[in-house]
Design an enzyme around this catalytic site. Sequence first.
Site, PDB file in Angstrom:
ATOM      1  N   GLU A 252      36.585  35.310  46.833  1.00  0.00           N
ATOM      2  CA  GLU A 252      36.704  33.868  46.632  1.00  0.00           C
ATOM      3  C   GLU A 252      38.424  33.517  46.749  1.00  0.00           C
ATOM      4  O   GLU A 252      39.294  33.982  46.356  1.00  0.00           O
ATOM      5  CB  GLU A 252      36.443  33.612  44.970  1.00  0.00           C
ATOM      6  CG  GLU A 252      36.910  32.133  44.503  1.00  0.00           C
ATOM      7  CD  GLU A 252      36.423  32.068  42.895  1.00  0.00           C
ATOM      8  OE1 GLU A 252      36.637  33.197  42.147  1.00  0.00           O
ATOM      9  OE2 GLU A 252      35.938  31.132  42.386  1.00  0.00           O
ATOM     10  N   CYS A 266      40.842  31.874  54.744  1.00  0.00           N
ATOM     11  CA  CYS A 266      39.464  31.945  53.838  1.00  0.00           C
ATOM     12  C   CYS A 266      38.351  31.498  54.335  1.00  0.00           C
ATOM     13  O   CYS A 266      37.368  31.839  54.843  1.00  0.00           O
ATOM     14  CB  CYS A 266      39.829  32.152  52.476  1.00  0.00           C
ATOM     15  SG  CYS A 266      41.045  33.294  51.996  1.00  0.00           S
ATOM     16  N   GLY A 296      42.165  34.791  44.583  1.00  0.00           N
ATOM     17  CA  GLY A 296      43.508  35.328  44.721  1.00  0.00           C
ATOM     18  C   GLY A 296      43.763  36.761  44.647  1.00  0.00           C
ATOM     19  O   GLY A 296      44.588  37.206  44.052  1.00  0.00           O
ATOM     20  N   ARG A 297      42.934  37.661  45.464  1.00  0.00           N
ATOM     21  CA  ARG A 297      42.973  38.965  45.376  1.00  0.00           C
ATOM     22  C   ARG A 297      42.991  39.734  43.847  1.00  0.00           C
ATOM     23  O   ARG A 297      43.456  40.632  43.536  1.00  0.00           O
ATOM     24  CB  ARG A 297      44.389  39.401  45.978  1.00  0.00           C
ATOM     25  CG  ARG A 297      44.299  39.454  47.442  1.00  0.00           C
ATOM     26  CD  ARG A 297      45.742  40.053  48.039  1.00  0.00           C
ATOM     27  NE  ARG A 297      46.083  39.299  49.093  1.00  0.00           N
ATOM     28  CZ  ARG A 297      47.440  39.143  49.226  1.00  0.00           C
ATOM     29  NH1 ARG A 297      48.260  39.926  48.782  1.00  0.00           N
ATOM     30  NH2 ARG A 297      47.736  38.364  50.179  1.00  0.00           N
ATOM     31  N   ASP A 335      47.686  43.572  45.684  1.00  0.00           N
ATOM     32  CA  ASP A 335      46.322  43.256  45.583  1.00  0.00           C
ATOM     33  C   ASP A 335      45.493  43.921  44.474  1.00  0.00           C
ATOM     34  O   ASP A 335      45.717  45.423  44.102  1.00  0.00           O
ATOM     35  CB  ASP A 335      45.482  43.973  47.077  1.00  0.00           C
ATOM     36  CG  ASP A 335      44.233  43.216  47.298  1.00  0.00           C
ATOM     37  OD1 ASP A 335      43.280  42.976  46.534  1.00  0.00           O
ATOM     38  OD2 ASP A 335      44.212  42.973  48.637  1.00  0.00           O
ATOM     39  N   ARG A 337      42.140  43.655  44.122  1.00  0.00           N
ATOM     40  CA  ARG A 337      40.702  43.672  44.311  1.00  0.00           C
ATOM     41  C   ARG A 337      39.706  44.825  44.079  1.00  0.00           C
ATOM     42  O   ARG A 337      38.626  45.135  43.848  1.00  0.00           O
ATOM     43  CB  ARG A 337      40.167  42.710  45.687  1.00  0.00           C
ATOM     44  CG  ARG A 337      40.423  41.228  45.645  1.00  0.00           C
ATOM     45  CD  ARG A 337      40.201  40.806  47.093  1.00  0.00           C
ATOM     46  NE  ARG A 337      41.374  41.304  47.943  1.00  0.00           N
ATOM     47  CZ  ARG A 337      41.526  40.950  49.136  1.00  0.00           C
ATOM     48  NH1 ARG A 337      40.388  40.154  49.626  1.00  0.00           N
ATOM     49  NH2 ARG A 337      42.229  41.384  50.278  1.00  0.00           N
TER      50      ARG A 337
HETATM   51 ZN   LIG Z   1      42.502  32.063  51.010  1.00  0.00          ZN
END
Ligand SMILES: [Zn+2]
Length: 422
Positions: A252, A266, A296-297, A335, A337
């Site tokens: 997202e 994105c 946002g990661r 990050d 994620r």
């Molecule tokens: Zn983005």
Amino acid sequence: MARESDPRTPGVPNLGHIRLTSHSGGLHAPTITWGAPTAAARGPVIGTTSTRAHRNVIGTHSGSYSVYRALAVAAGALSREHRADLTNTSPTDAIGPYPQWADPMAIVSLDPWGAAVADAFPDEIAAGIDIRPTIAITKAHVILPEIADAIAKGRLVPDGEILLDSGAALVTKAAVEPVWYLPGVADRFGCSEAELRRVLFEETGGMYPELVTRADLSVFLPPIGGQTVYIFGDARDLADPTVELTARVHDECNGSDVFGSDICTCRPYLTHAIEECILGTQRGGVGLVAYSRKEGRALGEVTKFLVYNARKRQAGGDTADQYFARTECVAGVQDMRFQELMPDILHWFGIRKIHRLVSMSNMKYDAITGSGIEVGERVNIPDDLVPADARVEIDAKMAAGYFTPGPVPDADQLRNVKGRGL
Ligand SMILES: [Zn+2]
């Protein structure tokens, strides 16, 4: 259902004594044998808050929306005793079961039987146990300006089945809530289950004491966002490695995905993937876009916007060579994620081969192939779809290991790739 107010807190419903979660209830609940080959052998996931003795998990349903559910109860708008009427809610497409469902370590962050609870556990539901779906599957038409533009420019041709003259693409879509098997999640992150439980407890401000007091409960319904999957073509073809599969796993990015912000790639990459999925399906293949709520990661939008300011205000302006450093200064990491859990959704569909992976991320590629799924071609975002201000991000990522069919930018070039000021 209106309740009397507690005289000490006027207006707030009187909910009776507080029952702590740590030691009571659930001891005689149906057991969960994660990875068992049938739904009956696996057992239902029961996160009800109404009958505590039935609970066999930590946490409750609906991911981050469980907090809104609590608000609805607090406001007196929702009865704690409400049971979902599941009439006509069953999936439009049957998924699985696939061999991966019977491997306890192949899928650890969703419930493979989560779409089929009404069929799998009719006796338990009839007996009054509050068993809820954690997956829902439906049909939709998706209409995107980028797809209409691709039709106008002749890159896509409506076929009346997958892509209509109106520009609508026909999809099957599935919403998936997180269901974590804690031993499996710990294994993915290379820590012990005890460490994972303790850190989850402490870093949520002690939100779920059962994480540390109830070692007998192995399944956690975390209060985080889930995933949505869009399928182009026949969902059953996803499990057939001889059918060409075009796939993107997308995280997202509200700013770009929804609002068209031009600082990253994105949305253009997402709509390019949808175009590739439609083309692949028209060739007789199948397409899949899996969208994870990891804004946002997974750092969240507040952190993301702080990083934007730090990037654009630093001495020398927003340059590709400082892209990751600025994120790390604010967030402590580049990050969050951690793609380790991402392949679960692919295994849920029985996927064994992705012929065309529409992603340049080495982290996603490594997670997918590391989980035993073969990847054929990797499809990069075409250069003309990269917004001018997003050059900083895409070049920094390519230098850091993202896939590119072209040259990798060197240190000099990264210093010279510059974004707009504030
Ligand atoms: Zn983005």
